[in-house]
Design an enzyme around this catalytic site. Structure first.
Site, PDB file in Angstrom:
ATOM      1  N   HIS A  72       0.977  -1.167   0.091  1.00  0.00           N
ATOM      2  CA  HIS A  72      -0.004  -0.047  -0.092  1.00  0.00           C
ATOM      3  C   HIS A  72       0.795   1.275  -0.106  1.00  0.00           C
ATOM      4  O   HIS A  72       1.618   1.329   1.040  1.00  0.00           O
ATOM      5  CB  HIS A  72      -0.823   0.018   1.236  1.00  0.00           C
ATOM      6  CG  HIS A  72      -2.109  -0.779   0.941  1.00  0.00           C
ATOM      7  ND1 HIS A  72      -3.195  -0.550   1.387  1.00  0.00           N
ATOM      8  CD2 HIS A  72      -2.196  -2.083   0.717  1.00  0.00           C
ATOM      9  CE1 HIS A  72      -4.221  -1.479   1.242  1.00  0.00           C
ATOM     10  NE2 HIS A  72      -3.449  -2.427   0.687  1.00  0.00           N
ATOM     11  N   TYR A 201      -9.448   5.642   7.326  1.00  0.00           N
ATOM     12  CA  TYR A 201      -9.638   5.790   8.862  1.00  0.00           C
ATOM     13  C   TYR A 201     -10.561   7.112   8.846  1.00  0.00           C
ATOM     14  O   TYR A 201     -10.441   8.275   8.362  1.00  0.00           O
ATOM     15  CB  TYR A 201      -8.330   6.534   9.413  1.00  0.00           C
ATOM     16  CG  TYR A 201      -7.135   5.165   9.526  1.00  0.00           C
ATOM     17  CD1 TYR A 201      -6.434   4.927   8.606  1.00  0.00           C
ATOM     18  CD2 TYR A 201      -7.116   4.494  10.804  1.00  0.00           C
ATOM     19  CE1 TYR A 201      -5.575   3.913   8.893  1.00  0.00           C
ATOM     20  CE2 TYR A 201      -6.080   3.583  10.857  1.00  0.00           C
ATOM     21  CZ  TYR A 201      -5.234   3.165   9.992  1.00  0.00           C
ATOM     22  OH  TYR A 201      -4.135   2.281  10.013  1.00  0.00           O
ATOM     23  N   PRO A 293      -4.911   0.532  18.651  1.00  0.00           N
ATOM     24  CA  PRO A 293      -4.378  -0.031  17.265  1.00  0.00           C
ATOM     25  C   PRO A 293      -4.556   0.972  15.996  1.00  0.00           C
ATOM     26  O   PRO A 293      -4.347   0.774  14.973  1.00  0.00           O
ATOM     27  CB  PRO A 293      -5.696  -1.152  17.201  1.00  0.00           C
ATOM     28  CG  PRO A 293      -6.804  -0.701  17.813  1.00  0.00           C
ATOM     29  CD  PRO A 293      -5.976   0.017  18.800  1.00  0.00           C
ATOM     30  N   LYS A 297       0.524   0.045  14.992  1.00  0.00           N
ATOM     31  CA  LYS A 297       1.795  -0.152  15.427  1.00  0.00           C
ATOM     32  C   LYS A 297       2.296  -1.300  16.455  1.00  0.00           C
ATOM     33  O   LYS A 297       3.506  -1.715  16.810  1.00  0.00           O
ATOM     34  CB  LYS A 297       2.360   1.190  16.112  1.00  0.00           C
ATOM     35  CG  LYS A 297       2.521   2.371  15.356  1.00  0.00           C
ATOM     36  CD  LYS A 297       3.478   2.266  14.538  1.00  0.00           C
ATOM     37  CE  LYS A 297       3.550   3.110  13.154  1.00  0.00           C
ATOM     38  NZ  LYS A 297       3.773   2.489  12.120  1.00  0.00           N
ATOM     39  N   TYR A 385       3.730   6.529   9.869  1.00  0.00           N
ATOM     40  CA  TYR A 385       2.911   5.428   9.687  1.00  0.00           C
ATOM     41  C   TYR A 385       3.776   4.259   9.034  1.00  0.00           C
ATOM     42  O   TYR A 385       3.628   3.120   9.244  1.00  0.00           O
ATOM     43  CB  TYR A 385       1.764   5.919   8.498  1.00  0.00           C
ATOM     44  CG  TYR A 385       0.697   4.943   8.394  1.00  0.00           C
ATOM     45  CD1 TYR A 385      -0.274   4.829   9.606  1.00  0.00           C
ATOM     46  CD2 TYR A 385       0.484   3.931   7.302  1.00  0.00           C
ATOM     47  CE1 TYR A 385      -1.422   3.963   9.398  1.00  0.00           C
ATOM     48  CE2 TYR A 385      -0.354   3.061   7.420  1.00  0.00           C
ATOM     49  CZ  TYR A 385      -1.281   2.838   8.312  1.00  0.00           C
ATOM     50  OH  TYR A 385      -2.233   1.792   8.209  1.00  0.00           O
TER      51      TYR A 385
HETATM   52  C1  PHB Z   1      -6.412  -4.258  10.356  1.00  0.00           C
HETATM   53  O1  PHB Z   1      -6.575  -4.518   9.311  1.00  0.00           O
HETATM   54  O2  PHB Z   1      -6.736  -5.213  11.385  1.00  0.00           O
HETATM   55  C2  PHB Z   1      -5.980  -3.072  10.939  1.00  0.00           C
HETATM   56  C3  PHB Z   1      -5.545  -2.061  10.102  1.00  0.00           C
HETATM   57  C4  PHB Z   1      -4.879  -0.996  10.627  1.00  0.00           C
HETATM   58  C5  PHB Z   1      -4.988  -0.482  11.777  1.00  0.00           C
HETATM   59  C6  PHB Z   1      -5.513  -1.342  12.677  1.00  0.00           C
HETATM   60  C7  PHB Z   1      -5.795  -2.658  12.498  1.00  0.00           C
HETATM   61  O3  PHB Z   1      -4.583   0.682  12.093  1.00  0.00           O
END
Ligand code: PHB
Ligand code: APR
Length: 394
Positions: A72, A201, A293, A297, A385
């Site tokens: 990505h 997000y 989450p 990280k 990130y």
């Molecule tokens: C996930 O795909 O489980 C996932 C992706 C990004 C995050 C947290 C969890 O920040």
């Protein structure tokens, strides 16, 4: 039984350390409380930093993440109907992340460990650490109904937040820092195509939502829910309906719904224990620190700890460098605290804290608006990130 490094916990931290030590010719045994199937049944994170992918290669398990992981180059932040793309590659000089489930990382590492003929004691009960302040520590546990003793030179505590290792350090020697958040994440996994080819997000007045994925056919979505919420209160229909309200309308129009394969709620928590080493015990991963989450990280920090720890053990066994032992904790903690900051920052800006619209709240909104509208702000987000550089011991 005797080994050089006894590892407590067969999560990603313990398995990755075991594999890297094996490549250095350092003998290790893993003692794990659960069964291998149970460990593989846990649905966890899924975004790998480049540093972690490189470490998997060093451990000899890079083939499947290369073949099946999805690179990505960016992700999106959505605020109501507004969409801002964080162009990771452009902002970081070509760095990117790889979407590949923690479950798959664990599966690859377990297979490599089996192939290498390394010992893992699954379903070991009542694991206890002894003599960590001495030159000859050992583990005790009940295995197949019998008490057994595992002698070793060092112990790696990779047994997660609820493990026994951190608790084996005298309380007077440990300082802990923590923050609770008044909400959790309700996650849903489904065999439906992801709503968008990149992660989204979404910040919304009804609460945060995240659109993620595991593959072109498997999606992973999350919703912010109040702390203490019960998963039974969320039918699949209610989940899909709430998700569509929190993401931009044009995205919601693309949403393909379907029956959930898994649904669970995880609380959000920030936690750091210092130091990460006491005597002959070294903590790595969730055993030493937890992040919410939101910045993806947790797994990556486990990998960066292990990167430091395997190099330390190689220096000890191959060059006699026991003088480096005191450097382990400060080296890891420098990176840990930066990831704690980023995860806290992302959490703070993307979630609804039920704050009144007072001065602090308006400033918070202005800070986020500034970050998303400025090249410098976006660069900061992107650099964190994709993952800050790994720290070195010397
Ligand atoms: C996930 O795909 O489980 C996932 C992706 C990004 C995050 C947290 C969890 O920040
Ligand atoms: N004895 C032996 N094993 C134990 C004990 C114990 N007393 N307590 C816990 N364990 C095992 C758990 O069953 C688990 O398999 O230790 C393992 C710890 O694994 P994780 O919790 O996955 O922690 P870690 O390997 O540090 O992985 C980092 O990244 O995505 C995040 O939090 C997520 O698990 C993830 C983490």
């Amino acid at each position: 039984m005797r080994t050089q490094v006894a590892i407590v916990g067969a999560g990603p931290a313990g398995l990755l350390l075991g594999q890297l030590l094996y490549r250095h010719g350092i003998d290790n045994v893993i003692v794990e409380r659960r069964s291998a199937d149970y460990v593989l049944g846990r649905i966890r994170a899924g975004v790998l930093e480049q540093g972690m992918v490189e470490l998997l290669h060093q451990a000899g398990v890079g083939a499947r993440v290369d073949a099946e992981g999805i690179p990505h180059d960016g992700f999106e932040m959505a605020l109501g109907e507004r969409r801002v793309r964080v162009d990771l590659a452009a902002l970081t000089g070509g760095k990117r992340v790889t979407v590949y489930g923690q479950t798959e990382v664990t599966r690859d590492l377990m297979a490599a460990r089996r192939e290498a003929g390394l010992t893992t004691l699954y379903e070991a009960e009542e694991v206890a650490l002894h003599g960590i302040e001495s030159e000859s520590p050992h583990l005790e546990c009940r295995y197949n109904g019998e008490w057994m003793r595992l002698e070793c030179d060092y112990i790696a505590g990779c047994d997660g937040f609820h493990g026994v290792s951190r608790q084996s350090i005298p309380a007077t020697k440990l300082t802990t820092f923590e923050r609770d958040y008044p909400f959790g994440w309700l996650g849903l996994l489904a065999d439906t195509p992801p709503v968008h080819h990149e992660l989204i997000y979404a910040r919304h007045e009804r609460g945060f939502a995240l659109c993620s994925m595991r593959s072109a056919e498997r999606s992973r979505y999350y919703l912010q829910v109040p702390a203490g919420e019960r998963v039974e209160a969320w039918s699949d229909d209610r989940f899909w309906d709430e998700l569509s309200r929190r993401i931009p309308r044009e995205v919601a129009a693309q949403l393909v719904t379907g029956p959930s394969l898994e649904k669970s709620i995880a609380p959000l928590h920030s936690f750091v224990a210092e130091p990460m080493q006491h005597g002959r015990l070294f903590l790595a991963g969730d055993a030493a620190h937890i992040v919410p989450p939101t910045g993806a990280k947790g797994l990556n920090l486990a990998a960066s700890d292990v990167s430091v720890l395997h190099r330390l053990f190689a220096a000890i066994y191959h060059q006699g460098r026991t003088d480096l032992i005191p450097r382990y904790s400060p080296t890891c903690l420098r990176r840990v605290w930066k990831a704690e900051r980023f995860s806290w920052w992302m959490t703070r800006h993307l979630h609804d804290f039920g704050q009144p619209l007072d001065f602090d709240e308006r400033v918070r909104q202005a800070e986020f608006d500034y970050s998303l509208g400025s090249h410098a702000g976006l660069t900061t987000i992107a650099e964190n990130y994709v993952g800050l550089p790994y720290e070195t011991l010397e």
